[in-house]
Every structure is written in structure tokens, then in C-alpha cells.
Design an enzyme around this catalytic site. Structure first.
Site, PDB file in Angstrom:
ATOM      1  N   ALA A  28      -0.190   2.560   3.583  1.00  0.00           N
ATOM      2  CA  ALA A  28      -0.520   3.766   2.819  1.00  0.00           C
ATOM      3  C   ALA A  28      -1.889   3.644   2.148  1.00  0.00           C
ATOM      4  O   ALA A  28      -2.690   4.586   2.157  1.00  0.00           O
ATOM      5  CB  ALA A  28       0.564   4.026   1.778  1.00  0.00           C
TER       6      ALA A  28
ATOM      7  N   GLU B 255      -8.674  -3.886  -9.485  1.00  0.00           N
ATOM      8  CA  GLU B 255      -8.056  -2.828 -10.303  1.00  0.00           C
ATOM      9  C   GLU B 255      -6.822  -2.243  -9.625  1.00  0.00           C
ATOM     10  O   GLU B 255      -5.821  -1.914 -10.289  1.00  0.00           O
ATOM     11  CB  GLU B 255      -9.088  -1.713 -10.542  1.00  0.00           C
TER      12      GLU B 255
ATOM     13  N   GLY C 259      -1.668   1.152  -9.960  1.00  0.00           N
ATOM     14  CA  GLY C 259      -2.242   2.190  -9.100  1.00  0.00           C
ATOM     15  C   GLY C 259      -3.558   2.727  -9.649  1.00  0.00           C
ATOM     16  O   GLY C 259      -4.500   1.969  -9.881  1.00  0.00           O
TER      17      GLY C 259
ATOM     18  N   ASP D 241       7.842  -6.900  -8.556  1.00  0.00           N
ATOM     19  CA  ASP D 241       6.588  -6.157  -8.459  1.00  0.00           C
ATOM     20  C   ASP D 241       5.943  -5.995  -9.840  1.00  0.00           C
ATOM     21  O   ASP D 241       4.754  -6.249 -10.013  1.00  0.00           O
ATOM     22  CB  ASP D 241       6.875  -4.783  -7.822  1.00  0.00           C
TER      23      ASP D 241
ATOM     24  N   LYS E  94       2.292  -7.767 -11.412  1.00  0.00           N
ATOM     25  CA  LYS E  94       1.238  -7.015 -12.106  1.00  0.00           C
ATOM     26  C   LYS E  94       0.968  -7.629 -13.479  1.00  0.00           C
ATOM     27  O   LYS E  94      -0.181  -7.779 -13.902  1.00  0.00           O
ATOM     28  CB  LYS E  94       1.648  -5.550 -12.241  1.00  0.00           C
TER      29      LYS E  94
END
Lengths: 313, 177
Positions: free
Chosen positions: A10, A130, A135, A201, A205
Site C-alpha cells: 500500500a 517519519e 502514519g 505494532d 512505534k
């Protein structure tokens, strides 16, 4: 800038599609088995059609993309743990050729942060990432502009899938299993939701943020992680009765990194709904600051990739 | 503020009373007998200690001298004084426990939390929509001494770990919004 894109998921395909609009040229793109290379610029539509119809992006070998002509390598292959390969190898090769690297893949900076920084130090190229945290939400650039020393803690809702599930469970009184199946139907949750619902996940981060903030390197193994997959609807009911909610919150403090379901007031800024993400920065002189928005998705994450490319000279 | 022996201060006394008629009155008598001013009584109905006693928390005002006499008189009367001091509960925090709460002796869990954290359970709700054999959830509101919230939470976590219960902790820190 001439851009090579590793990974045709994606994020990678969004970078290919949007590059022209940002004034960049994609000269190479690779997925796990093939590559399309054109020093004059790829035809985005042709590459995507081929990916769609034949499952490959071009006739070349993925290595050809790495060896091609580019100023910045966008690493957007799936996040892997441990040695963070093949993403880490792609990064190494680009830096050894004195090219810049922009990561959307969390693996290298979550699992091998000091290795990445060492390679960067020996290279004329720069590494930016970043897109690996939240996101499109500017998290690392916010820390960069304030200075890491001025940030005393960071907390946030950093996984849209988990937040969607918790929001639905609370609003509708539904069970975890029910809402997960619904999220999978909607494409909000993946067929294998383990990474999202077990907190991995969000933890990756947080570890990346901790690496940027602190002097000591952290990896996923250093984080305390609890997921939402064992949370009964009754826990959300009890929270709701008390004007509170439960959110999967990641916390980066002087004590380390923790991810787990936490009670927060319904009207707290951190109590975002659905797939929204939010990050709270505690600062030395300015209290708490908040950035929120879409924490996942192809065009959203590509937006952060282009912000990084824009920061390169 | 002066610290003279004549200053009236607020105190909290935690007692464990035998479950028999007249016991609460007998426990309060030494307080008024020694010049203490009763502020509140928190009677944790339905929550028994492992020995079957009833925990009671009494807030009162007295001078330090009077307070010493009150504690002595309570002990002389054979009343079980668990904790006596000037610590006033000033912070509140809410936690949710998840797991086999009933099978792991909920009342013992609550007693352990009160005993080892020094916090007081102010409110308690249990939700077991799938029956008591299945996993259930409980919401606890704890009154803690000022600045003790983090310590209390880590004690609760240790107690929960032993019973394989999961704790949904409140998020502390940052500006309250």
C-alpha cells in the site's frame, strides 16, 4: 529527487503514484520477486497494472532496483523483527552508495537502531523515518523541532485497528471476537491481526520514539507489551459506567516503553475514536501537546515519506 | 504551620472488627471518651478479612496526645487496630481487574490490595455477564495517600500477577484534560 522504492504494498504503490505531484521521479521499484527500472522515470500506471495483472512490477531482479540511479531509497517492505531483513540490507546498500534512505519499514530503526546510525555516520546519505510512527502524523519531526531533551514523555494511541476494535466494543457492547471479524470484513484489520491486537505494532512505534529520545538503544524485547485480545466486553462496560474508556496506549517515559490497555477518561484528548491515532508530547516548558490524525494507510503514510524527502538536501 | 501538641489534626484509623452486634459502637466509644472528634466511618460491608472480620475505616480529629490515648484505649479494649496515622487519603484512582475473579477469591484479592497498598477500596463493581465460572471484570475505585498512586498500582499488579489476573491501569501523567 530521483526515488527508488523497495516494496510494492500500500505504501510503496502510493509513493509511486504520488511522486510526480511532489516533484519527484521514481526511477526504480521492486517487490519481493521483481523490479522495474527506468532512469528516465517509471510510468506509474504501467507498473501498477502489471503488478495487478501479473503479480510482478517488471522484468528485472529486485537487486536491479537497488543498483539503479536514485538519490533516495524509500524502504517500504514489510516490517520484520530480529535482524530486520531484507529491509536492513536495502538500507545498508543504499547508504554504502552514499544515497539517502527514507524508511516506512519499522524493523531497522526498532530492532537495529545503532547499526542504522553507524552506517549513516559512515555515509554521505541521511536516514529519515517519519513514516514509521503514526502514519501521516508528524511525530519524529515534532521531536526534532523541539529537541529531544525538551520532551519528557510521549504517550499515544498508535494502532488504528486496536482503537477501532475498542471503540466498537464500547459503543455497541460487542465482544472482541465479533468486532474483530467485522473489522476484517471492513479491511480495517488484517487476516492475521496478531501484530495489531497484541500490541506489537504500537510497541515498535514506541521503541522507535524511545530510540530518538534516549541515549540507550532499545528494541522490541525491552518493551513491556500487553495486547487487547484478552479484554472482555465487561471491562469496557465497567469503564463506560464510570465515564471512562479503555484504549491501547503506548507510553515512552524515563522508565522505558510500555504498551497496554489503559483506563482514560471518556473526554480525554487521548480517547480518539475509530482508526484515528493521537500522540501526546509532554514538554519541559509547554505542558502537553497533541498531534492527531490518520495513523495508517497508503496515501497517509506516503505523505510522511514525502515530508521526509522534502527535508533532505 | 506549628507542630504543637495542642494542634488538632485529622487521623485515619483502620480497624478490623469481629462480626457481632455492638462491636462498632464499642470501637467508637474510646474515641469520644478521649476527646476525639469523629469525622466519618467507612464500613466495608460484605468485604470480610480472611479471618472473617469486618474492615472499618474511621476518620477523626484529635490532638496528637489525644490520638495516642485513643489508639491505646482501642487496643486495651481488645479492638484490632490495623493502621493508625495522620495519613489522609487524598488521591483516587480507578483500575479494572480482568480474569477469573470469583474463582480466585475476590474478597481475598480486595483484602490483599487494602493490606499491602494501604489504599482504601471506596467503590467496587463486578461484571460477570457470562456467569461466574467464566472470565469477569471488576472496577475498583481506590483512595490513596497523596503521590502514592504509582506505588499502589505496582502493588496491585503484583497481587494480580499471582492470581493470573490482568490489570487495566489508569494512565497517569501528562496534563489532565
Amino acid at each position: 529527487m530521483r526515488v527508488a522504492v523497495m516494496g510494492a504494498g500500500a505504501v510503496g504503490t502510493s509513493v509511486l503514484e504520488l511522486a510526480e505531484e511532489y516533484g519527484h521521479t521514481v526511477t526504480a521499484m521492486a517487490d519481493s520477486s521483481s523490479a522495474a527500472v527506468d532512469a528516465g522515470g517509471l510510468d506509474a500506471e504501467a507498473v501498477l497494472d502489471r503488478k495487478h495483472q501479473e503479480g510482478i512490477v517488471g522484468s528485472g531482479d529486485p537487486e536491479d532496483a537497488l543498483d539503479g540511479e536514485y538519490d533516495v531509497l524509500v524502504e517500504a517492505t514489510p516490517t520484520t523483527l530480529g535482524d530486520a531483513e531484507p529491509g536492513f540490507g536495502h538500507l545498508r546498500e543504499a547508504l554504502e552508495r552514499d544515497r539517502h534512505v527514507v524508511l516506512a519499514n519499522k524493523g531497522p530503526v526498532a530492532e537495529r537502531y545503532s547499526d542504522v546510525r553507524e552506517l549513516e555516520a559512515d555515509s554521505a546519505g541521511e536516514v529519515r523515518f517519519e513514516a514509521t510512527v503514526g502514519g501521516a502524523i508528524p511525530v519524529l519531526s515534532t521531536i526534532e523541532s523541539f529537541g529531544a531533551a525538551q520532551i519528557t514523555a510521549v504517550r499515544g494511541v498508535l494502532n488504528g485497528t486496536a482503537n477501532f476494535i475498542l471503540t466498537r466494543m464500547q459503543n455497541e457492547g460487542l465482544s472482541y471476537e465479533h468486532v474483530l471479524a467485522e473489522a476484517q470484513d471492513l479491511g480495517v484489520a488484517e487476516a492475521d491481526p496478531t501484530f495489531d491486537v497484541e500490541g506489537t505494532d504500537a510497541a515498535l512505534k514506541c521503541v522507535i520514539v524511545a530510540n530518538v529520545l534516549g541515549d540507550d538503544e532499545m528494541t522490541l524485547a525491552d518493551a513491556t507489551v500487553q495486547g487487547i485480545h484478552e479484554l472482555p466486553a465487561s471491562a469496557l462496560d465497567l469503564a463506560d459506567d464510570d465515564g471512562q474508556t479503555i484504549r491501547l496506549v503506548g507510553e515512552i517515559t524515563a522508565d522505558g516503553v510500555r504498551v497496554g490497555p489503559r483506563l482514560i477518561a471518556d473526554n480525554s484528548a487521548l480517547a480518539v475514536s475509530g482508526t484515528q491515532n493521537i500522540v501526546q508530547f509532554d514538554t519541559t516548558y509547554a505542558g502537553s501537546l497533541y498531534n492527531s490524525g490518520r495513523g495508517a494507510g497508503g496515501p497517509e503514510t506516503a505523505t510522511a515519506v514525502f515530508a521526509d524527502i522534502g527535508h533532505l538536501d | 504551620m506549628s507542630d504543637s501538641a495542642e494542634d488538632v489534626r485529622a487521623y485515619t484509623v483502620r480497624l478490623e472488627l469481629v462480626d457481632r452486634p455492638g462491636e462498632l459502637l464499642r470501637a467508637l466509644q474510646p474515641i469520644s471518651d478521649n476527646g476525639g472528634n469523629l469525622l466519618s466511618i467507612f464500613h466495608e460491608r460484605g468485604n470480610l478479612t480472611p479471618r472473617g472480620d469486618i474492615p472499618v475505616e474511621v476518620d477523626l480529629e484529635a490532638t496528637p496526645g489525644q490520638f495516642d490515648n485513643i489508639v491505646d484505649a482501642l487496643r486495651d479494649a481488645g479492638i484490632n487496630v490495623i493502621q493508625a496515622g495522620a495519613e489522609q487519603y487524598s488521591d483516587e484512582l480507578t483500575i479494572v481487574l480482568v480474569g477469573h475473579l470469583v474463582d480466585t477469591d475476590l474478597s481475598d484479592t480486595l483484602s490483599q490490595i487494602q493490606r499491602s497498598t494501604g489504599a482504601s477500596v471506596r467503590d467496587f463493581s463486578l461484571s460477570a455477564p457470562e456467569g461466574e465460572e467464566k472470565e469477569s471484570s471488576a472496577r475498583l475505585r481506590l483512595a490513596t495517600q497523596k503521590g502514592q498512586a504509582r506505588d499502589v498500582i505496582s502493588e496491585v499488579r503484583a497481587i494480580a500477577d499471582e492470581k493470573e489476573l490482568r490489570v487495566v491501569e489508569p494512565l497517569l501523567g501528562g496534563e489532565a484534560v
